[in-house]
Design an enzyme around this catalytic site. Structure first.
Site, PDB file in Angstrom:
ATOM      1  N   SER A   1     108.975 -11.024 128.310  1.00  0.00           N
ATOM      2  CA  SER A   1     108.354 -12.146 127.588  1.00  0.00           C
ATOM      3  C   SER A   1     107.744 -11.600 126.311  1.00  0.00           C
ATOM      4  CB  SER A   1     107.254 -12.775 128.443  1.00  0.00           C
ATOM      5  OG  SER A   1     106.053 -12.022 128.336  1.00  0.00           O
ATOM      6  N   ASP A   2     107.452 -12.458 125.353  1.00  0.00           N
ATOM      7  CA  ASP A   2     106.647 -11.963 124.247  1.00  0.00           C
ATOM      8  C   ASP A   2     105.194 -11.943 124.718  1.00  0.00           C
ATOM      9  OD1 ASP A   2     105.861 -10.917 121.883  1.00  0.00           O
ATOM     10  OD2 ASP A   2     106.793 -12.411 120.605  1.00  0.00           O
ATOM     11  N   TRP A   3     104.353 -11.324 123.944  1.00  0.00           N
ATOM     12  CA  TRP A   3     102.961 -11.077 124.336  1.00  0.00           C
ATOM     13  C   TRP A   3     102.275 -12.390 124.750  1.00  0.00           C
ATOM     14  CZ3 TRP A   3      99.819  -6.473 123.789  1.00  0.00           C
ATOM     15  CH2 TRP A   3      98.464  -6.700 124.027  1.00  0.00           C
TER      16      TRP A   3
END
Ligand code: BGC
Length: 762
Positions: free
Chosen positions: A290-292
């Site tokens: 996932s992105d942050w």
């Protein structure tokens, strides 16, 4: 080491005959090992592999500054962490890896990720600048240098390349990509993946790459970072996807999803993107991170009510690893136990993660990347500096050079060097330098001092206003009184008596990048005024631009005789710029992104659609503005040289293209100037009519040709049917028969023209 031996023994036993030589294993063997390991993992341990934490480690242990360090540390010891990011250096990474390998039940090694975007310690130019080189081999080499240093400091995995196509210079992250074009972007995506990963991921000097951000992050509305994305299927397939397909073909082992939504569904929970397209249609067998915090951000998106729902939808959609939302570790077990999430999804995600760990050789030797001697030896190695200097020179684009003001004469000249950026050793590093050290760029002032036979006088003139257009909240260097013009007079006095004035103006390194969108893309602060004031006393100005996006420089284009686009060129900035200004390197870069005349033209890009009203039929009713022309200031592909090139004699060997054949189109290129130089010969193709409207032209090939003065060369391109495919109205990748126009030339306005017909009957 005890635990590690046990786990290894188990895996090897279960696989019967396999040796510990995992780097030589076929993917079948790795898959067997993954299955064996999966069989002995508890649900907690599986979920742990899907959990990624930001670094929390100090020299002596979990960082006391970091509130959640204790919690993360406890989880690490329990085998509930699969990966960490933002851990740097052999010493600290060894400390956490030891816990994972020697203290947890199964001893599964961590995979250490980091944003190695354009170098680790030794920084090459920002990615947009590298793209301006159009030198695919050099770009690959630059990624290789980054991998060399990063791997020597314990990193196994980079969150790069960012391959988001963008047509919006307001978006701060254009600096991190390869610009606006899917064809160039695809070649660069593959080059960067090859550079990072090499041909054997298990080698201690290669790292896994991440194709990011999947997908369409570069199309955030109005160029505002993290904003909504609303694009057509046509654009998604024909513009956004190609670099991702190319990265995948080059072997990218991980993908990162994106912060934006697509069709009302956040990318993180987008099954269409992650499952249907990426994992099924494209057959991707690596993992998606996932992105942050993007899993928890789905609550703010208004897509889910709470973290439990976010967890469920993210994992169902194929987000395999949770970067810093802490939601998988919190909720997944309950969701599996209550049968809301099928264990098969967990097994699939964990298998993907373990597979990449095996491929990296981490099971073979978890300390493979952790050699303190190598770390010392590799970091800032002179060869790395040499390579990034080459890359930097090639990234520079000459935008204008009237009266041959450039190259500068090497002696008996008085040169006034003006601008805060000329003496800045920090800004040219760009904003993605988290692994490197601040204030380590060679300044332009230093670079120019290497030509001592001229008299060089430096004046700052004015600061770059960090608060103008992109407030730099996180950057300690925010200065006060940045509209101060008190340095103007001194700068003008020096300029008045100089033969040549070199002005280095532009953006601070932290005015572009993530979260740093701007509505104005002109020179920040009083720099424009400084330029105009200095121009009043000396017109022989060479303007050197430093910036992370296309800028609005209309006035300069009209008035300043020489303009050099130098972006942010990394560690070797000053040397690269000086060598170009003095002609020791003849500029060869070409713009990877269109420069608009005004922000109002954005999005502006060369491969636009013609529309039903393309040309002036009357004064009013056609596609245009009332206050600005349609054309950009500098088109995609544009860039000059100190020499001149002439194109002639376009020729095609066959006007009919049949499916399994190819045809050749050629052109003659001549160096008509006085310097040896390189030209990027560009091929564009237009599909006249199709089941969906096609762009006015599309880049389909280019060749970099070096010629001596007076020398000519015939340059040819092969055109095959596959080059003409697009995602059609039939929802398949195909070419459609009909007439295609060919244009060859120096930029996207290329005017030498031919055409051919693609026929269906073969
Ligand atoms: C960025 C990613 C990056 C991640 C980790 C996010 O904010 O969008 O590109 O890899 O942070 O630093």
């Amino acid at each position: 080491m005890k635990k590690y031996c046990i786990i290894l023994l188990i895996i090897l036993t279960l696989n019967g005959c396999q040796t510990n030589n995992i780097n030589k294993s076929t993917s079948d063997v790795i898959n067997q090992k993954v299955d064996s390991l999966l069989n002995i993992m508890t649900l907690d341990e599986k979920i742990g592999q899907m959990n990624q934490y930001n670094g929390f480690w100090d020299v002596t242990g979990p960082s006391p500054k970091n509130g959640d360090a204790k919690y993360k540390y406890e989880n690490l010891k329990k085998g509930l962490v699969g990966s960490m990011l933002n851990m740097r250096g052999v010493r600290d990474i060894t400390a956490v890896q030891k816990i994972a390998v020697e203290e947890t039940r199964l001893g599964i090694p961590l995979i250490i990720g980091n944003d190695v975007i354009h170098g680790y310690k030794t920084l090459s130019p920002i990615p947009l600048a590298e793209a301006a080189s159009w030198d695919i081999d050099e770009i690959e080499n630059s990624a290789r240098i980054a991998a060399l240093e990063a791997s020597a400091a314990g990193t196994n995995w980079t969150f790069a390349p960012m391959i988001d196509i963008s047509r919006d210079a307001r978006w701060g992250r254009v600096m991190e990509g390869a610009g606006e074009d899917p064809y160039l972007g695809s070649l660069i995506a593959a080059a960067r993946v090859r550079g990072f990963q090499g041909d054997d991921l298990s080698k201690h000097y290669t790292i896994a790459a991440t194709a990011k951000h999947f997908a369409a992050y570069g199309f955030s509305e109005s160029g505002r970072d993290y904003n909504t994305v609303d694009i057509s299927r046509n654009t998604l397939y024909n513009v956004v996807f190609p670099p991702f397909i190319s990265a995948l073909d080059a072997g990218a082992r991980t993908f990162m999803n994106s912060f934006n939504e697509l069709d009302g569904i956040p990318a993180t929970a987008n099954s269409f993107l992650q499952r249907d397209i990426l994992k099924e249609e494209w057959n991707f067998d690596g993992f998606v991170v996932s992105d942050w915090g993007s899993i928890s951000e789905m609550i703010a998106h208004g897509y889910v009510k709470n973290g439990v729902d976010a967890t469920e939808l993210a994992v169902e959609a194929g987000s395999d690893m949770d970067m810093e939302s802490h939601l998988y570790i919190k909720n997944l077990k309950g969701l599996v136990e209550s049968k809301k999430v099928d264990i098969k999804l967990i097994d699939d995600a964990v298998s993907r993660i373990l597979r990449v760990k095996f491929e990296l050789g981490l099971f073979d030797d978890p300390y493979r990347y952790l050699d303190a001697d190598r770390e010392k030896e590799v970091m800032h190695h002179p060869n790395n500096h040499k390579a990034v200097l080459e890359m930097a020179k090639k990234s520079i684009v000459l935008l204008k050079n009237e009266n041959q003001l450039l190259p500068l004469k090497k002696e008996n000249q008085t040169i006034a060097l003006i601008g805060a950026l000329a003496n800045d050793d920090n800004s040219p590093l760009g904003n993605w330098r988290t692994n490197s050290d601040n204030n380590t760029a060679i300044t332009v002032l230093e670079g120019m001092k290497a030509y001592p036979k001229n008299k060089l006088i430096y004046r700052k003139g004015a600061d770059v206003n960090l608060n103008d257009g992109g407030v730099v909240k996180f950057h300690e260097k925010v200065k006060i009184n940045e509209n101060d013009k008190s340095g103007f007079n001194s700068a003008k006095n020096v300029a008045r008596n100089a033969d040549i004035v070199v002005m280095v103006l532009g953006e601070d390194g932290f005015q572009s990048g993530e979260g740093r969108s701007r509505t104005k893309i002109d020179l920040p602060g009083v720099q424009q005024e400084l330029l105009e004031e200095v121009y009043k006393v000396n017109k022989n100005i060479v303007l050197v631009l430093m910036n992370g996006r296309p800028l609005n420089i209309n006035w300069a284009d009209k008035n300043i005789p020489s303009i050099v686009e130098a972006w942010q060129l990394g560690t070797q900035t000053g040397n690269a710029i000086a060598q170009v200004l003095y002609g020791d390197y003849n500029p060869s870069g070409k713009l990877p992104m269109t420069f608009p005349r005004s922000v109002g033209q954005i999005p502006i890009y060369y491969n636009y659609k013609n529309t039903g009203r393309p040309g002036p039929k009357n004064e009013v009713f056609w596609t245009h503005y009332n206050d600005e022309v349609n054309t950009p200031l500098y088109p995609f592909g544009y860039g000059l040289s100190y020499t001149t090139f002439e194109y002639s004699n376009i020729a095609i060997d066959n006007k009919i293209l049949k499916k399994n054949n190819s045809i050749n189109v050629s052109v003659e290129l001549k160096n008509t100037g006085k310097f040896k130089g390189k030209e990027v010969v560009q091929l564009y193709i237009k599909d006249r009519y199709a089941s969906i409207t096609r762009p006015v032209r599309e880049l389909k090939g280019f060749e970099m040709i070096e010629l001596n003065p007076g020398e000519s060369k015939t340059v040819s391109f092969e055109i095959s049917e596959s080059l003409l495919r697009f995602y059609s109205a039939n929802e398949v990748w195909e070419s459609e028969p009909g007439i295609f126009d060919i244009f060859i030339g120096t930029d996207s306005n290329a005017s030498l023209q031919e055409n051919f017909k693609l026929i269906r009957k073969f």
